[in-house]
Design an enzyme around this catalytic site. Sequence first.
Site, PDB file in Angstrom:
ATOM      1  N   LYS A 206      -5.021 -18.126 -18.539  1.00 54.35           N
ATOM      2  CA  LYS A 206      -6.240 -18.699 -17.970  1.00 54.35           C
ATOM      3  C   LYS A 206      -7.307 -18.923 -19.041  1.00 54.35           C
ATOM      4  O   LYS A 206      -7.876 -20.000 -19.168  1.00 54.35           O
ATOM      5  CB  LYS A 206      -6.753 -17.774 -16.866  1.00 54.35           C
ATOM      6  CG  LYS A 206      -7.938 -18.318 -16.081  1.00 54.35           C
ATOM      7  CD  LYS A 206      -8.214 -17.417 -14.898  1.00 54.35           C
ATOM      8  CE  LYS A 206      -9.352 -17.954 -14.052  1.00 54.35           C
ATOM      9  NZ  LYS A 206      -9.594 -17.121 -12.856  1.00 54.35           N
ATOM     10  N   GLU A 212      -1.385 -10.051 -24.694  1.00 51.87           N
ATOM     11  CA  GLU A 212       0.074 -10.087 -24.677  1.00 51.87           C
ATOM     12  C   GLU A 212       0.602 -11.515 -24.803  1.00 51.87           C
ATOM     13  O   GLU A 212       1.539 -11.785 -25.565  1.00 51.87           O
ATOM     14  CB  GLU A 212       0.602  -9.454 -23.383  1.00 51.87           C
ATOM     15  CG  GLU A 212       0.229  -8.002 -23.186  1.00 51.87           C
ATOM     16  CD  GLU A 212      -1.048  -7.822 -22.386  1.00 51.87           C
ATOM     17  OE1 GLU A 212      -1.222  -6.746 -21.796  1.00 51.87           O
ATOM     18  OE2 GLU A 212      -1.881  -8.758 -22.365  1.00 51.87           O
ATOM     19  N   GLY A 267      -5.404 -15.235 -10.946  1.00 53.71           N
ATOM     20  CA  GLY A 267      -4.088 -15.261 -11.574  1.00 53.71           C
ATOM     21  C   GLY A 267      -2.943 -15.102 -10.589  1.00 53.71           C
ATOM     22  O   GLY A 267      -1.957 -15.838 -10.642  1.00 53.71           O
ATOM     23  N   ARG A 268      -3.060 -14.141  -9.664  1.00 52.79           N
ATOM     24  CA  ARG A 268      -1.962 -13.882  -8.732  1.00 52.79           C
ATOM     25  C   ARG A 268      -1.886 -14.936  -7.633  1.00 52.79           C
ATOM     26  O   ARG A 268      -0.969 -14.891  -6.807  1.00 52.79           O
ATOM     27  CB  ARG A 268      -2.099 -12.481  -8.142  1.00 52.79           C
ATOM     28  CG  ARG A 268      -3.440 -12.194  -7.482  1.00 52.79           C
ATOM     29  CD  ARG A 268      -3.630 -10.698  -7.270  1.00 52.79           C
ATOM     30  NE  ARG A 268      -4.943 -10.348  -6.770  1.00 52.79           N
ATOM     31  CZ  ARG A 268      -6.022 -10.185  -7.522  1.00 52.79           C
ATOM     32  NH1 ARG A 268      -5.949 -10.383  -8.837  1.00 52.79           N
ATOM     33  NH2 ARG A 268      -7.176  -9.829  -6.990  1.00 52.79           N
ATOM     34  N   GLU A 353      -2.789  -5.535  -6.663  1.00 50.38           N
ATOM     35  CA  GLU A 353      -3.917  -5.962  -7.491  1.00 50.38           C
ATOM     36  C   GLU A 353      -5.061  -6.467  -6.621  1.00 50.38           C
ATOM     37  O   GLU A 353      -6.235  -6.376  -7.000  1.00 50.38           O
ATOM     38  CB  GLU A 353      -3.475  -7.046  -8.478  1.00 50.38           C
ATOM     39  CG  GLU A 353      -4.457  -7.256  -9.632  1.00 50.38           C
ATOM     40  CD  GLU A 353      -3.866  -8.075 -10.761  1.00 50.38           C
ATOM     41  OE1 GLU A 353      -3.242  -7.471 -11.655  1.00 50.38           O
ATOM     42  OE2 GLU A 353      -4.006  -9.311 -10.749  1.00 50.38           O
ATOM     43  N   HIS A 384      22.740   1.026  -1.004  1.00 51.65           N
ATOM     44  CA  HIS A 384      23.482   1.988  -1.813  1.00 51.65           C
ATOM     45  C   HIS A 384      22.584   2.607  -2.887  1.00 51.65           C
ATOM     46  O   HIS A 384      23.097   3.159  -3.866  1.00 51.65           O
ATOM     47  CB  HIS A 384      24.691   1.301  -2.452  1.00 51.65           C
ATOM     48  CG  HIS A 384      25.644   0.740  -1.450  1.00 51.65           C
ATOM     49  ND1 HIS A 384      26.654   1.479  -0.885  1.00 51.65           N
ATOM     50  CD2 HIS A 384      25.704  -0.485  -0.856  1.00 51.65           C
ATOM     51  CE1 HIS A 384      27.319   0.740  -0.011  1.00 51.65           C
ATOM     52  NE2 HIS A 384      26.766  -0.462   0.025  1.00 51.65           N
ATOM     53  N   LYS A 495      -7.539  -3.635 -20.373  1.00 47.66           N
ATOM     54  CA  LYS A 495      -7.596  -4.641 -21.439  1.00 47.66           C
ATOM     55  C   LYS A 495      -8.678  -4.300 -22.460  1.00 47.66           C
ATOM     56  O   LYS A 495      -8.478  -4.413 -23.671  1.00 47.66           O
ATOM     57  CB  LYS A 495      -7.880  -6.023 -20.840  1.00 47.66           C
ATOM     58  CG  LYS A 495      -6.718  -6.649 -20.089  1.00 47.66           C
ATOM     59  CD  LYS A 495      -7.120  -8.027 -19.588  1.00 47.66           C
ATOM     60  CE  LYS A 495      -6.001  -8.718 -18.843  1.00 47.66           C
ATOM     61  NZ  LYS A 495      -6.407 -10.059 -18.363  1.00 47.66           N
TER      62      LYS A 495
END
Length: 565
Positions: A206, A212, A267-268, A353, A384, A495
């Site tokens: 953004k 990262e 962002g999400r 978030e 399982h 951050k």
Amino acid sequence: MFQLTRSVTWQALERLCRETAKDRIHDYFAADPARFDKMSLRVGGLFLDYSKHLVSDAVLEKLLELADHSALVQRRAQMFSGDIINVTEDRPVLHTALRHLGDSPVFVDGEDVMPEIRRTREQIQRFSEAIRSGEWKGYSGKRIKDVVNIGIGGSDLGPNMACRALLKYRHPELSFHFVSNVDGTHIQKVLNGLDPETTLFIVSTKTFSTQETLLNAKTARRWFLDNAGEDADVGAHFVAASTNRKAAMAFGIREENVFEFWAWVGGRYSMWSSIGLPIALSIGFDGFMELLEGAHEMDEHFISAPFAENMPVLMALIGIWYINFQGAETQAIVPYDQALHQLPSFLQQLDMESNGKSVDIFGHPVDYKTGPIVWGQTGSNGQHAFFQLLHQGTRFVPIDFIASLKPEPGFEDHHFALLTNMLAQANAFMEGSQEGGQLDPYSCPGNRPSSTLLLDELTPKNLGALIALYEHKVFVQGVIWNINSFDQWGVQLGKRIAGEISERIDERTQDFDASTQGLLALVRQHFPGRDPARAADQAEAAKTAPEQGSPAKGGKAKRGKEQAQ
């Protein structure tokens, strides 16, 4: 000041929780043979069965009253109209505008944002068609064969999930890779299998400042220059989805290849924007628009359907019943469809978030639980793995089962087994293994609730509707809890401190706690350039070391081809 837990409806729900403590879902069905018909509904290609829940008619009535007495109608209208509802960041929340397909305007600060959104869609269309047709060439004249999306969080999880879910729609000559982890082994593993002459990188960030993402992008750029082109060729192999056009251009990306989105896109919630560029490249622009169409259809349902027939509202209210009154700490997401194997991770970010908050929109601490811990994986693998705890453990975990009804040609037997396994598990969680009304120590008690969400088929449109359904569910819960679902100050804190530690790692500072100082000392030992004492020792050792020959430069394109083999 309004206090949720002191409201008449909240206290009525607390009483109902005590009164229905010994109720069994099985008995609800016995008392009302029409329960399934009454507690299921369809929106487009999605069908929801919410009848297998510990929710009596009286409980559902009070939950709907809770929604009626909340600010939901007002906040919903504000969100869709572009009002500022992200109050801590002073922003509107308009991911819904990104998939708005009508002609009506959407205003932000008095300006209609729809013309800009349409222009960006057209840019995505032109670019995706050029890549998919082979018209777009790399610096050496070869068509693009591999697309690498570099992002993290919402800039990775949404596009990654959608591209994998819709894999059968993927362009046959394109492969897609997603790099998110700052761990160098992630990008190294991806790059080792690629040819730089035929690889396109999408830098999805953004602000074009996410640590990262930028570190991975710089590593990709260095790999490209070391193995193939020159600085001038970067623009043929790197594009960006970002609000920061200037920083993207400084990186070497051509201005026309910066795909803009806006500060009011969280962002999400960003896969509907230019962050969804990998989706358009994979399934085609028409498929991308079908994804938006499905989300828009769910938006229209969310706006217009009465609460008692509103899929996101009902899912949200049932979740509140479990979180706030039944003591549930977690929510399991179990898609019985391998194509949806990354859906639990995507929904985990979306929910946790958004609603992982402990203060209300006015900054006051809340005295009730908010967002659940969201987790899960695909069935039948989960049967399982962790289903044993869900069947017989001490944890109370509501489950969302998700599946598509249409089988892949040639694999009908597999799909039939998959669906029957899911239905069997939902039934077993509800009924348990009682014999004659008695439980032995090793039987399953049952009375474990679940929803079942069925897609007619896993198509772009139905996937879009499914994601929008969960977005609105999270929004409804945030409104009722009176929290801001659209900021993430915990993420920002991490951050900020990471930046401070990175900048000050050379210092013997006392500003950090003793544990952090001790751990930093250990880290410095493995990074000589970050440890002044060790750096001096190594510099002295270098003076007496014999000179080593350095590899010759050149043959970049050849090395790139060798790595791809």
